[in-house]
Motif scaffolding. Structure first.
Motif, PDB file in Angstrom:
ATOM      1  N   ARG A  63      26.872  33.685  36.240  1.00  0.00           N
ATOM      2  CA  ARG A  63      25.434  33.575  35.975  1.00  0.00           C
ATOM      3  C   ARG A  63      24.714  32.800  37.083  1.00  0.00           C
ATOM      4  N   MET A  64      25.394  31.798  37.610  1.00  0.00           N
ATOM      5  CA  MET A  64      24.787  30.986  38.670  1.00  0.00           C
ATOM      6  C   MET A  64      24.735  31.730  40.004  1.00  0.00           C
ATOM      7  N   SER A  65      25.787  32.479  40.310  1.00  0.00           N
ATOM      8  CA  SER A  65      25.877  33.142  41.616  1.00  0.00           C
ATOM      9  C   SER A  65      25.285  34.551  41.614  1.00  0.00           C
ATOM     10  N   GLY A  66      25.182  35.141  40.418  1.00  0.00           N
ATOM     11  CA  GLY A  66      24.732  36.527  40.317  1.00  0.00           C
ATOM     12  C   GLY A  66      25.824  37.530  40.602  1.00  0.00           C
ATOM     13  N   LYS A  67      27.088  37.082  40.693  1.00  0.00           N
ATOM     14  CA  LYS A  67      28.210  37.973  41.012  1.00  0.00           C
ATOM     15  C   LYS A  67      29.247  37.907  39.892  1.00  0.00           C
ATOM     16  N   GLN A  68      29.635  39.058  39.380  1.00  0.00           N
ATOM     17  CA  GLN A  68      30.630  39.118  38.311  1.00  0.00           C
ATOM     18  C   GLN A  68      31.899  39.788  38.824  1.00  0.00           C
ATOM     19  N   GLY A  69      33.054  39.169  38.481  1.00  0.00           N
ATOM     20  CA  GLY A  69      34.323  39.704  38.936  1.00  0.00           C
ATOM     21  C   GLY A  69      34.770  39.085  40.244  1.00  0.00           C
ATOM     22  N   TYR A  70      34.180  37.935  40.624  1.00  0.00           N
ATOM     23  CA  TYR A  70      34.511  37.270  41.883  1.00  0.00           C
ATOM     24  C   TYR A  70      35.186  35.916  41.652  1.00  0.00           C
ATOM     25  N   PHE A  71      35.568  35.669  40.398  1.00  0.00           N
ATOM     26  CA  PHE A  71      36.201  34.401  40.063  1.00  0.00           C
ATOM     27  C   PHE A  71      37.509  34.701  39.316  1.00  0.00           C
ATOM     28  N   SER A  72      38.099  33.735  38.647  1.00  0.00           N
ATOM     29  CA  SER A  72      39.401  33.913  37.970  1.00  0.00           C
ATOM     30  C   SER A  72      40.467  34.381  38.958  1.00  0.00           C
ATOM     31  N   LYS A  73      40.426  33.865  40.184  1.00  0.00           N
ATOM     32  CA  LYS A  73      41.380  34.308  41.214  1.00  0.00           C
ATOM     33  C   LYS A  73      42.812  33.896  40.872  1.00  0.00           C
ATOM     34  N   ALA A  74      43.009  32.645  40.434  1.00  0.00           N
ATOM     35  CA  ALA A  74      44.358  32.189  40.104  1.00  0.00           C
ATOM     36  C   ALA A  74      44.936  33.001  38.951  1.00  0.00           C
ATOM     37  N   ALA A  75      44.119  33.270  37.930  1.00  0.00           N
ATOM     38  CA  ALA A  75      44.598  34.058  36.782  1.00  0.00           C
ATOM     39  C   ALA A  75      44.979  35.464  37.223  1.00  0.00           C
ATOM     40  N   THR A  76      44.215  36.034  38.140  1.00  0.00           N
ATOM     41  CA  THR A  76      44.511  37.382  38.618  1.00  0.00           C
ATOM     42  C   THR A  76      45.745  37.398  39.512  1.00  0.00           C
ATOM     43  N   GLU A  77      45.941  36.346  40.295  1.00  0.00           N
ATOM     44  CA  GLU A  77      47.170  36.250  41.095  1.00  0.00           C
ATOM     45  C   GLU A  77      48.399  36.153  40.189  1.00  0.00           C
ATOM     46  N   ASP A  78      48.267  35.460  39.063  1.00  0.00           N
ATOM     47  CA  ASP A  78      49.361  35.426  38.083  1.00  0.00           C
ATOM     48  C   ASP A  78      49.610  36.822  37.521  1.00  0.00           C
ATOM     49  N   LEU A  79      48.530  37.563  37.258  1.00  0.00           N
ATOM     50  CA  LEU A  79      48.666  38.940  36.779  1.00  0.00           C
ATOM     51  C   LEU A  79      49.396  39.797  37.804  1.00  0.00           C
ATOM     52  N   VAL A  80      49.060  39.623  39.078  1.00  0.00           N
ATOM     53  CA  VAL A  80      49.734  40.379  40.142  1.00  0.00           C
ATOM     54  C   VAL A  80      51.230  40.070  40.153  1.00  0.00           C
TER      55      VAL A  80
END
Length: 423
Positions: A63-80
């Motif tokens: 909401r602050m940056s106006g970009k969705q899907g650009y965070f949760s990087k660590a969680a996604t690396e765990d998914l990978v």
């Protein structure tokens, strides 16, 4: 096959149940199927992505940056890392826009490893900058890049910045890099839309309808519930939504209730704190599909007064339960309801809407029951539609190494929108 579904929710609501049912059918045919998810019950049959705290952080930063899907990087690396252990033969993407996935990490890994990837268009988000629907706003900026977004404060809202053009470009680049990509529209309407988007060059682009489980949604005796609710002699109009607002037609429901004061209206789903007419009975949202199926069978007519439906699963669930449907002539609604199963009316035309209700009342809901059930079983049979997806998985696996500049179209079928577009 080793199949991995990635979805925001597990086993609940529309897409959660879809992933669960797809996995059940796949397992019954000898495949291994797992769902990676952000929220929902832990049944021991899936992989939970991240944490609730991470999702809240993602939502705030989005909401602050106006970009969705650009965070949760660590969680996604765990998914990978989980995917590297699971070694999926195909990854099936569902709802990724619930603040739990770092898109670049996920899509870049799929592209780099040439993993057959399927994405289902449960809404329009995959090919727009940020919005899940755009028809009510009359926006077509998604055709060539988004920007100057008229719905910046809607869906996943941006408080300060319009990043929709940047997000559109990123999605285009990330999806086009995946060598073997299948795009599945859940209706003819959204499949046609996708053919005008940057997803048009996918390896496979076709329509596969959503489905209903005939073991849950079927005609049943609801007279005890009618008596319990004091509705023995009432003519019941039903609406179902996860939550009610004007995008789901709440304002039209309220107007209709005032015009039909002698009819009883049941609205299943979370209701905002506002005044509603006395003949509207609000029923809390439920995750109990048996309870939901009972409400469908209880009604004399089901109405879908939403103008933005990529499919409209609630409509099909009602038909499978033997209840005729009235829908607005917008987006995917009209293709689901033939004349033998209900009526299609112009959006917000209350004279036509009341005439449709009156017509079904005069004919009698019972007269529609057999046609509704027969049509639902023939068109939206769960095993048949999931088997269609398994066929897509197999086709993607067979395309490895083909020259992406050549397109081979399958033989003609009864609908131009069920034809595979294969590279």
């Amino acid at each position: 096959m080793q199949i991995l579904h990635i979805n925001a929710i597990h086993e609940q609501k529309s897409t959660g149940r879809i992933c669960k049912e797809m996995s059940e059918v796949a397992r019954s045919q000898g495949h291994e199927s797992v769902v990676a998810y952000a929220t929902g019950p832990d049944t021991g049959l899936g992989y939970r992505i991240g944490s609730q705290a991470d999702q809240k952080r993602h939502a705030l930063l989005s909401r602050m940056s106006g970009k969705q899907g650009y965070f949760s990087k660590a969680a996604t690396e765990d998914l990978v890392r989980f995917m590297e252990q699971f070694r999926p033969d195909v990854v099936h993407l569902h709802n990724l826009h619930s603040n739990y996935i770092h898109l670049e990490t996920l899509l870049t890994w799929l592209a780099a490893n040439d993993v057959p990837t399927v994405l289902t268009l449960h809404d329009c988000w995959f090919y727009t900058g940020k919005c899940t629907h755009y028809t009510r706003a009359g926006c077509d900026r998604w055709l060539d890049g988004c920007g100057t977004c008229p719905q910046l404060k809607q869906d996943n809202p941006s408080w300060f910045f319009d990043r929709t053009a940047e997000m559109w470009q990123d999605k285009k680049r990330w999806f086009e890099a995946i060598p073997r990509l299948a795009v599945i529209g859940v209706s003819d309407w959204i499949t046609i839309e996708a053919r005008f988007s940057f997803l048009q060059r996918a390896t496979i682009l076709r329509r596969i309808y959503n489905w209903v489980d005939p073991n849950i949604f079927y005609p049943r005796d609801t007279s005890p519930l009618r008596r319990k609710m004091g509705l023995d002699d009432a003519f019941i109009l039903l609406g179902v939504a996860s939550s009610w607002d004007d995008t789901k037609g709440l304002a039209d429901w309220i107007d209709l209730a005032k015009r039909l004061p002698n009819d009883q209206i049941l609205l299943v789903g979370a209701m905002p704190n506002q005044s509603i007419p006395n003949n509207i009975q609000s029923v809390p949202a439920t995750t109990d599909v048996e309870e939901l199926a009972t409400y469908y069978a209880l009604a004399d007519v089901f109405l879908n007064l939403s103008e933005e439906e990529s499919f409209g699963k609630v409509t099909v669930e009602a038909l499978a339960s033997g209840t005729p449907a009235i829908v607005y002539d917008a987006t995917a609604n009209p293709e689901l309801v033939p004349d033998s199963c209900g009526r299609v009316v112009t959006p917000h035309d209350f004279d036509a809407l009341i005439q449709a209700v009156t017509s079904i009342r005069q004919i009698g809901s019972e007269a529609f029951k057999e046609s509704c059930v027969t049509y639902a079983k023939a068109t939206f049979q769960m095993k048949d539609r999931v088997t269609d997806y398994l066929t897509v998985y197999e086709q993607l696996q067979e395309t490895k190494g083909r020259d992406s500049q050549w397109r081979v179209h399958s033989s003609p079928s009864s609908s131009p929108f069920t034809t595979d577009q294969t590279i």
